[in-house]
Design a protein around this motif. Structure first.
Motif: not given
Length: 350
Positions: A104, A110, A115, A121, A153, A155-156, A160, A163-165, A207
């Protein structure tokens, strides 16, 4: 406030609860102190039962019943890790979290993960960090925000496909608060694996496609037709889709919907019994308020009602609340919920 009342005996002298959140406007400190004193012996008896387990949290009917009454704060992290897949994942992926954190640190990681708006992200997470529990003093501290960013990060990179929500910041932030040691130490690695375990056990709400989110809102609607038909029919007259009010319940797992200590009591059972508890709690919100809901005259009144649920006094006694969740929502199996979801998914696909 049974599950964590041993942490708030001094509530008469503070304006925030043990997790750093404001008490509701109607909070009566003297009444709460009386409540704590009245239930002191019951609390002590319950703590002895947890101590007697001596760290053995093998899934049994007796442990299931004990968890439904709320896990004491000092045992919560270990119990969550043990009854979910988090402990197994952490033990079998040693140094994986630290490796993800090291990765990270490379900004190029990144640069190509964007998106539809073109944001990375990292951009989105950093924008959401100050929006995470802004009224809570802990989330004004750099160490808390840095750990929160690391977990999100990591977790992203780990997952993948998700990702991030937006909403994951509140879930990860809640995990950090719930597992924080008395001396203030943050258990970031444990929180990461708890996040992985939690999101693995619930349907696809986070997701990019959020495949199961809309379908599960409609499943809830079907459950309400059966459990509270008159209330359901009355709300339908307003012409508003149920998704407008309950989407956040599923995405944030009731964070910022229920008081934090009650959220944690809900999560105690989610980690132990799975996502069907989310439906039980959602149904109970309507069962508990069916008379008030039937008195509403228009859509604006309905919207206001749901915004003010957080301050509902009935949800602040988490022990009584969870007891009612299981007593007043009827039978609800994972298999039946999955069958209803498949029907909704197939209907939406046509």
């Amino acid at each position: 406030m049974n599950a964590d009342s041993n942490d708030v005996n001094d509530a008469t002298h503070v304006d925030k609860n043990e997790y750093g959140f404001d008490w509701p406007p109607s909070f009566d400190a003297a009444k709460h102190a009386t409540y704590v004193e009245k239930h002191k012996k019951k609390e002590e008896k319950r703590l002895k039962k947890w101590a007697a387990l001596n760290g053995n949290y093998e899934k049994t009917d007796s442990l299931k019943k004990l968890i439904r009454k709320g896990i004491p704060r000092q045992y919560r992290c270990d119990v969550w890790m043990s009854v979910s897949s988090a402990k197994y994942l952490m033990q079998n992926n040693r140094d994986r979290y630290n490796a993800l954190i090291r990765k990270c640190a490379d900004k190029d990681t990144y640069s190509n993960i964007r998106d539809t708006s073109g944001e990375t992200q990292l951009d989105i997470i950093q924008r959401d960090l100050p929006r995470t529990f802004p009224e809570n003093p802990s989330f004004k501290e750099p160490v808390m925000l840095n750990n929160l960013q690391d977990i999100l990060l990591a977790y992203c990179l780990y997952k993948p496909s998700i990702g991030y929500c937006q909403g994951l910041n509140f879930i990860a932030g809640t995990l950090l608060l719930a597992t924080q040691k008395e001396d203030g130490e943050l258990l970031a690695e444990e929180c990461f694996w708890l996040l992985v375990s939690l999101l693995d056990m619930i349907p696809d709400y986070h997701s990019a496609k959020m495949t199961c989110l809309n379908s599960d809102c409609l499943v809830l609607n079907e459950l309400l037709k059966k459990r509270v038909p008159k209330t359901h029919d009355h709300l339908c007259t307003f012409g508003l889709p149920i998704q407008m009010f309950v989407t956040k319940w599923f995405v944030c797992l009731f964070v910022d919907i229920l008081p934090m200590h009650t959220v944690l009591s809900v999560w105690d059972v989610v980690f132990s019994e799975g996502y069907k508890v989310i439906f039980r709690v959602a149904v109970y919100q309507f069962v508990m308020h069916k008379y008030e809901l039937k008195q509403l005259k228009d859509a604006s009144g309905l919207a206001l009602f749901f915004r003010e649920l957080f301050w509902d006094n009935a949800a602040w006694d988490n022990y009584s609340y969870m007891k009612s969740v299981f007593k007043k929502t009827g039978k609800m199996s994972k298999i039946s919920l999955e069958e209803k979801r498949e029907i909704q998914l197939s209907q939406n696909a046509t």
